[in-house]
Design a protein around this motif. Structure first.
Motif, mmCIF file in Angstrom:
data_model
loop_
_atom_site.group_PDB
_atom_site.id
_atom_site.type_symbol
_atom_site.label_atom_id
_atom_site.label_comp_id
_atom_site.label_asym_id
_atom_site.label_seq_id
_atom_site.Cartn_x
_atom_site.Cartn_y
_atom_site.Cartn_z
ATOM 1 N N ASP A 174 0.826 -1.061 -0.069
ATOM 2 C CA ASP A 174 0.009 0.037 0.015
ATOM 3 C C ASP A 174 0.900 1.326 0.051
ATOM 4 O OD1 ASP A 174 -2.996 -0.975 0.225
ATOM 5 O OD2 ASP A 174 -1.813 -1.974 2.126
ATOM 6 N N LEU A 175 0.586 1.984 -0.929
ATOM 7 C CA LEU A 175 1.421 3.327 -1.116
ATOM 8 C C LEU A 175 0.547 4.522 -1.636
ATOM 9 C CD1 LEU A 175 4.174 4.715 -0.600
ATOM 10 C CD2 LEU A 175 4.621 4.019 -3.107
ATOM 11 N N THR A 176 0.752 5.766 -0.984
ATOM 12 C CA THR A 176 0.091 6.867 -1.716
ATOM 13 C C THR A 176 1.012 8.003 -1.789
ATOM 14 O OG1 THR A 176 -1.949 6.313 -0.557
ATOM 15 C CG2 THR A 176 -1.843 8.517 -1.233
ATOM 16 N N ILE A 177 1.007 8.727 -2.940
ATOM 17 C CA ILE A 177 1.950 9.847 -3.034
ATOM 18 C C ILE A 177 1.082 10.964 -3.618
ATOM 19 C CG2 ILE A 177 3.974 10.615 -4.518
ATOM 20 C CD1 ILE A 177 4.976 7.876 -4.593
ATOM 21 N N ARG A 178 1.199 12.053 -3.030
ATOM 22 C CA ARG A 178 0.457 13.370 -3.599
ATOM 23 C C ARG A 178 1.534 14.463 -3.865
ATOM 24 N NH1 ARG A 178 -1.217 11.285 1.300
ATOM 25 N NH2 ARG A 178 -3.460 10.740 1.575
ATOM 26 N N THR A 179 1.152 15.306 -4.782
ATOM 27 C CA THR A 179 1.538 16.340 -5.227
ATOM 28 C C THR A 179 2.504 17.129 -4.314
ATOM 29 O OG1 THR A 179 -0.143 17.994 -4.979
ATOM 30 C CG2 THR A 179 0.149 17.022 -7.390
ATOM 31 N N GLY A 180 3.767 17.465 -4.624
ATOM 32 C CA GLY A 180 4.764 18.284 -3.724
ATOM 33 C C GLY A 180 5.492 17.306 -2.926
ATOM 34 N N GLU A 181 5.359 15.948 -2.928
ATOM 35 C CA GLU A 181 5.931 15.129 -2.065
ATOM 36 C C GLU A 181 7.193 14.603 -2.563
ATOM 37 O OE1 GLU A 181 2.029 13.776 0.675
ATOM 38 O OE2 GLU A 181 2.811 12.596 -0.855
ATOM 39 N N ILE A 182 8.103 14.038 -1.912
ATOM 40 C CA ILE A 182 9.171 13.357 -2.227
ATOM 41 C C ILE A 182 9.294 11.998 -1.400
ATOM 42 C CG2 ILE A 182 11.747 13.119 -2.366
ATOM 43 C CD1 ILE A 182 11.823 16.075 -3.019
ATOM 44 N N HIS A 183 9.042 10.823 -1.960
ATOM 45 C CA HIS A 183 9.154 9.831 -1.037
ATOM 46 C C HIS A 183 10.424 8.949 -1.600
ATOM 47 C CE1 HIS A 183 4.842 9.329 0.026
ATOM 48 N NE2 HIS A 183 4.905 10.376 -0.791
ATOM 49 N N VAL A 184 10.933 8.222 -0.663
ATOM 50 C CA VAL A 184 12.257 7.473 -0.693
ATOM 51 C C VAL A 184 11.900 6.214 -0.489
ATOM 52 C CG1 VAL A 184 14.607 6.904 -0.094
ATOM 53 C CG2 VAL A 184 13.928 9.436 -0.629
ATOM 54 N N LEU A 185 12.082 5.040 -1.411
ATOM 55 C CA LEU A 185 11.829 3.662 -1.107
ATOM 56 C C LEU A 185 13.469 2.916 -1.092
ATOM 57 C CD1 LEU A 185 10.098 1.203 -1.057
ATOM 58 C CD2 LEU A 185 10.414 0.919 -3.404
ATOM 59 N N MET A 186 13.612 2.658 0.297
ATOM 60 C CA MET A 186 14.748 1.887 0.651
ATOM 61 C C MET A 186 14.727 0.267 0.883
ATOM 62 S SD MET A 186 16.692 5.013 2.686
ATOM 63 C CE MET A 186 18.268 4.165 2.281
ATOM 64 N N GLY A 187 15.790 -0.180 1.127
ATOM 65 C CA GLY A 187 15.969 -1.808 1.371
ATOM 66 C C GLY A 187 16.991 -2.279 0.801
ATOM 67 N N PRO A 188 17.483 -3.466 1.266
ATOM 68 C CA PRO A 188 18.687 -4.315 0.779
ATOM 69 C C PRO A 188 18.189 -4.656 -0.497
ATOM 70 C CG PRO A 188 17.309 -5.688 2.278
ATOM 71 C CD PRO A 188 16.714 -4.196 2.508
ATOM 72 N N ASN A 189 19.486 -4.965 -1.064
ATOM 73 C CA ASN A 189 19.624 -5.705 -2.633
ATOM 74 C C ASN A 189 18.608 -6.732 -2.611
ATOM 75 O OD1 ASN A 189 21.274 -3.907 -3.603
ATOM 76 N ND2 ASN A 189 23.112 -5.116 -3.096
ATOM 77 N N GLY A 190 17.950 -6.876 -3.728
ATOM 78 C CA GLY A 190 16.958 -7.923 -3.787
ATOM 79 C C GLY A 190 15.687 -7.697 -3.077
ATOM 80 N N ALA A 191 15.277 -6.755 -2.843
ATOM 81 C CA ALA A 191 14.081 -6.518 -1.815
ATOM 82 C C ALA A 191 12.846 -6.386 -2.566
ATOM 83 C CB ALA A 191 14.167 -5.354 -0.819
ATOM 84 N N GLY A 192 13.016 -5.765 -3.695
ATOM 85 C CA GLY A 192 11.903 -5.814 -4.694
ATOM 86 C C GLY A 192 11.764 -4.325 -4.976
#
Length: 252
Positions: free
Chosen positions: A25-43
Motif C-alpha cells: 500500500d502506498l499513496t503519493i501526493r503532489t509536492g511530495e518526495i518519497h524514498v523507497l529503501m531496502g537491501p539488494n533484492g528487496a523488490g
C-alpha cells in the motif's frame, strides 16, 4: 492543497509465477518526495516496474490508481502519456537514435503534438547546462559510449525534458562519484515543485545527503516493513537494515 497522484492498494505482484511483492500500500501526493529503501533484492525495482506497467511483471492482486484512474491493466505508453516516468537502473544504449531526436519525439508523444525543433533545442540546451552536460551529447546516439555517470545524467535530462507528474528514479545514484551525485541532485531539485512528485528508489543514503524526503518506506523481501519520515534514514545509517530484516521475518 496537495492532490493525490498515485495510490497503490494491496498490490501483490511478481514475474514468471514468482511473487516478488506482497500486499503493498502506498499513496503519493503532489509536492511530495518519497524514498523507497531496502537491501539488494528487496523488490524495490520491481515496484517501480509494476507502477510503470512493465509487461514482464504480473499483478496478481490489488489495484494501482493514477490521477484517480485505475491503471492496473493500462499499457506502459499510456501511463507515460498520463504523466508517469521511470528512470532505469541500468540505462540501455540505443544505436541509431540521437539523444535530442529521442527526447523531442518522446515529448511530442506525451503532449500529443509535434515539438518545434528550434524552441525545443533552446530549452534542451538550458537543461543540459543545469546538469553540466556538454551540448554535443545531444547529437550522439542515445547512451552509446556514455560513461555510467553520463547515462544517469541522461536519465535526469529525460525527466526534466518530459516534465512528468510523478518521476520514479531507480538507483539514480548507483555508481556515481560525489560530483556526479551533486549534479544529479541539482537536477532533481530543478524538477521538483508543488505540482509534481518523486519516488526515489535506492539502497544507500548518498543521494539523500542533499535531498530531504517527506516520507521514507523500507522494503524487505517484498514487504513494506516500515513507513516514516527522514529519521528512518538515520536509523539505517547507524544500524543498517538488520532491524527491518528482523521485522520482515516476524511478518513471514
Amino acid at each position: 492543497m496537495a492532490t493525490e497522484l498515485l495510490r497503490i492498494e494491496d498490490i501483490t505482484a511478481g514475474v514468471n509465477d514468482k511473487t516478488l511483492l506482497e500486499h503493498i500500500d502506498l499513496t503519493i501526493r503532489t509536492g511530495e518526495i518519497h524514498v523507497l529503501m531496502g537491501p539488494n533484492g528487496a523488490g524495490k525495482s520491481t515496484l517501480g516496474n509494476v507502477i510503470m506497467g512493465h509487461p514482464s511483471y504480473k499483478v496478481d492482486h490489488g489495484s494501482i490508481y493514477f490521477l484517480d484512474k485505475d491503471i492496473t491493466e493500462l499499457a506502459t505508453d499510456k501511463r507515460a502519456k498520463m504523466g508517469l516516468f521511470l528512470s532505469f537502473q541500468n540505462p540501455e544504449e540505443v544505436p541509431g537514435i540521437g539523444l535530442e531526436n529521442f527526447l523531442r519525439t518522446a515529448k511530442g508523444a506525451v503532449k500529443g503534438e509535434e515539438e518545434n525543433v528550434f524552441i525545443f533545442n533552446l530549452a534542451l540546451k538550458k537543461l543540459m547546462k543545469t546538469l553540466a552536460m556538454d551540448h554535443e551529447y545531444a547529437d550522439r546516439n542515445l547512451n552509446v559510449g556514455f560513461s555510467g555517470g553520463e547515462k544517469k545524467k541522461s536519465e535526469i535530462l529525460q525527466m526534466l525534458a518530459l516534465d512528468p507528474k510523478l518521476a520514479i528514479l531507480d538507483e539514480t545514484d548507483s555508481g556515481l562519484d560525489v560530483d556526479a551525485v551533486r549534479i544529479v541532485s541539482k537536477g532533481i531539485e530543478t524538477f521538483h515543485n508543488d505540482s509534481n512528485a518523486l519516488l526515489i528508489i535506492t539502497h544507500n543514503t548518498k543521494i539523500l545527503e542533499s535531498i530531504t524526503p517527506d516520507y521514507v518506506h523500507i522494503l524487505v523481501k517484498g514487504h513494506l516493513v516500515a513507513n516514516g519520515d527522514a529519521s528512518l534514514i538515520r536509523t539505517i545509517e547507524k544500524q543498517g537494515y538488520a532491524p527491518f530484516i528482523e521485522a520482515e521475518e516476524k511478518l513471514a
